[in-house]
Scaffold this active site. Sequence first.
Site, mmCIF file in Angstrom:
data_model
loop_
_atom_site.group_PDB
_atom_site.id
_atom_site.type_symbol
_atom_site.label_atom_id
_atom_site.label_comp_id
_atom_site.label_asym_id
_atom_site.label_seq_id
_atom_site.Cartn_x
_atom_site.Cartn_y
_atom_site.Cartn_z
ATOM 1 N N ASN A 1 -0.588 7.469 1.267
ATOM 2 C CA ASN A 1 -1.612 8.509 1.409
ATOM 3 C C ASN A 1 -2.947 8.017 1.974
ATOM 4 O O ASN A 1 -3.735 8.826 2.449
ATOM 5 C CB ASN A 1 -1.814 9.246 0.079
ATOM 6 C CG ASN A 1 -2.357 8.359 -1.008
ATOM 7 O OD1 ASN A 1 -2.182 7.143 -0.968
ATOM 8 N ND2 ASN A 1 -3.025 8.944 -1.979
ATOM 9 N N TYR A 2 -3.212 6.727 1.909
ATOM 10 C CA TYR A 2 -4.370 6.124 2.591
ATOM 11 C C TYR A 2 -3.845 4.900 3.325
ATOM 12 O O TYR A 2 -4.119 3.771 2.912
ATOM 13 C CB TYR A 2 -5.440 5.703 1.584
ATOM 14 C CG TYR A 2 -6.403 6.784 1.155
ATOM 15 C CD1 TYR A 2 -7.578 7.020 1.867
ATOM 16 C CD2 TYR A 2 -6.154 7.554 0.040
ATOM 17 C CE1 TYR A 2 -8.475 8.000 1.469
ATOM 18 C CE2 TYR A 2 -7.038 8.550 -0.372
ATOM 19 C CZ TYR A 2 -8.202 8.761 0.357
ATOM 20 O OH TYR A 2 -9.084 9.733 -0.041
ATOM 21 N N GLU B 1 -2.661 -0.364 -9.082
ATOM 22 C CA GLU B 1 -3.365 0.922 -9.097
ATOM 23 C C GLU B 1 -2.301 1.989 -8.937
ATOM 24 O O GLU B 1 -1.645 2.063 -7.897
ATOM 25 C CB GLU B 1 -4.397 0.999 -7.957
ATOM 26 C CG GLU B 1 -5.541 0.011 -8.076
ATOM 27 C CD GLU B 1 -6.442 0.216 -9.285
ATOM 28 O OE1 GLU B 1 -6.293 1.222 -10.003
ATOM 29 O OE2 GLU B 1 -7.296 -0.662 -9.532
ATOM 30 N N ARG C 1 -3.623 12.844 -3.617
ATOM 31 C CA ARG C 1 -4.565 11.760 -3.929
ATOM 32 C C ARG C 1 -4.305 11.352 -5.381
ATOM 33 O O ARG C 1 -4.121 12.220 -6.247
ATOM 34 C CB ARG C 1 -6.017 12.226 -3.803
ATOM 35 C CG ARG C 1 -6.457 12.575 -2.397
ATOM 36 C CD ARG C 1 -7.787 13.320 -2.374
ATOM 37 N NE ARG C 1 -8.837 12.629 -3.091
ATOM 38 C CZ ARG C 1 -9.424 13.117 -4.197
ATOM 39 N NH1 ARG C 1 -9.064 14.276 -4.731
ATOM 40 N NH2 ARG C 1 -10.370 12.444 -4.782
ATOM 41 N N CYS C 2 -4.315 10.042 -5.624
ATOM 42 C CA CYS C 2 -4.099 9.595 -7.007
ATOM 43 C C CYS C 2 -5.169 10.191 -7.911
ATOM 44 O O CYS C 2 -4.918 10.498 -9.073
ATOM 45 C CB CYS C 2 -4.116 8.077 -7.083
ATOM 46 S SG CYS C 2 -5.659 7.353 -6.520
ATOM 47 N N SER D 1 0.831 -1.215 0.000
ATOM 48 C CA SER D 1 0.000 0.000 0.000
ATOM 49 C C SER D 1 0.862 1.261 0.000
ATOM 50 O O SER D 1 2.023 1.231 0.411
ATOM 51 C CB SER D 1 -0.928 -0.031 1.225
ATOM 52 O OG SER D 1 -0.170 -0.250 2.387
#
Length: 483
Positions: free
Chosen positions: A162-163, A258, A291-292, A159
């Site tokens: 950012n999240y 992603e 954010r992406c 992961s």
Amino acid sequence: MASNVSELMTYKAYLAGEWKPSSSGETIAIKSPYLRETIGFVQAVTQEEVDEAIRAAHEAEKKWAALSLSERGAVLNRWADELVKDEEEIARAVMQEVGKGYKDSRKEVVRTADLIRYTVEEALHMHGESLRGDGFPGGPQKKLGVVEREPLGVVLAISPFNYPVNLAASKIAPALMAGNGVIFKPATQGSISGIKMIEALDKAGLPKGILSLTTGRGSVIGDYLVEHKGIDMISFTGGSSTGRHLSKQSAMIPLVLELGGKDPAIVCEDADLDVAVKSIMNGAFSYSGQRCTAIKRVLVNEKVADKLVAMLKSQVENLSVGSPEEDSTIVPLIDDKSADFVQSLIDDALAKNATLVTGNSRKDNLIYPTLLDNVTEEMDVAWVEPFGPVLPVIRVKTDEEAIKLANKSEFGLQASIFTQDIDRAFAVAKQVEAGTVQINGRTERGPDHFPFLGVKASGMGVQGIHNSLISMSRQKVTVMNLK
Ligand code: NAP
Ligand code: G3H
């Protein structure tokens, strides 16, 4: 474990169901992006510990997969409950570690609990299928195929920072629900939040060994994990260059990526500019653009460009700038290197005669929100993902020009189109190369049961709850040959 990350402490790794220090004796200091001081240490896990974690996950996975769906679901539902119970503590860790506003950090925890519960429900309601042999020309009537889903084995979940809770759980929950073991490698800056999330899972009664949390720098243990023969599937979220590297390393292993984006907001001359401005502001600047799915460029029809830029200017100048503890929209970026990068994009654009509408000031890693007009194709900021609060405006004459510029990007995550003509919106949406096109709204991943994907350099495969369950399991066909 600590109850409060503000007490400086050394966090243990979660290896094969035990919280323990790494045998490496080495730890990694985690520095808060806004406090600008070390807030804790995490373990630098060794290759031998990775081997042991993967071996334990394979062993535990067989028993875990043999449990009923409802039994697995009960563990995950308890995990969601534990997260909500620890919401404030986890949110505080997210805020301190990655500098996300406190309210947004709390929302991330609650969103994660909702995502886990929905994942359980979705898995409970995913049924297999049966096929008749005579459905195919000349096929035998007495053949009946029963198609079910089986786990893949051990899933590696990597992961980004950012999240640190939500984007980790969006991999871990479907992997577990599908019956897999999991090796979770959090972003180093995000490890403390990840540890707190796994503490909640441990409290929920996850059987030992089924999941391990291997903290350590991607540059040190990343390739070892990705190339490990015991890994059966990789689910990765992060930057496009890391994703590209992973796809070369992970030959013959199912991989979902992603990655980054350069999401355009296409504003037509008939757009409701109030709607467009609200969506662009929120899309481009929340969490300082980290954010992406942030809106990372505006392609506006020249007929309304002056008006749009003036409206954006007044909103940008009203953004709150400061600390995540005060829920400011603009907060210090994750590290100084990221701020240097964003500054270099602004400098390049201004050197090439972009118009500075507002912004371009900086204190350490806090970049003030910056709006650039008359950006051209020669400027890096037209193409590169800044992951920071800088928004370039490119003026276009027609929809065709906007579509051409949108598609010229190497990225294809999402795009927004603002127009009051629904036929026009669909016509543009059809031609834009992106995983998702939003009509009259900001680019964003949620709701989390929607498919989420990027094309081109923005990704491979599909996330979203249903699709993650699919990608983390495989079909098994049993054929009955009746008498
Ligand atoms: P990153 O630098 O690519 O890191 C992502 C993860 O990969 C981290 O856990 C990192 O570990 C790990 N990693 C690094 N090198 C590795 C290797 N050789 N093998 C295995 N793992 C390795 O990305 P980031 O800075 O955390 O996140 C920002 C980027 O992610 C942006 O480009 C953003 O657009 C993208 N992103 C995309 C989505 C999406 O859903 N499309 C969502 C969020 C973010 P370390 O931290 O230890 O280096
Ligand atoms: O950073 C990438 C995330 O997938 C974006 O999620 O659109 O909900 O902020 P979000």
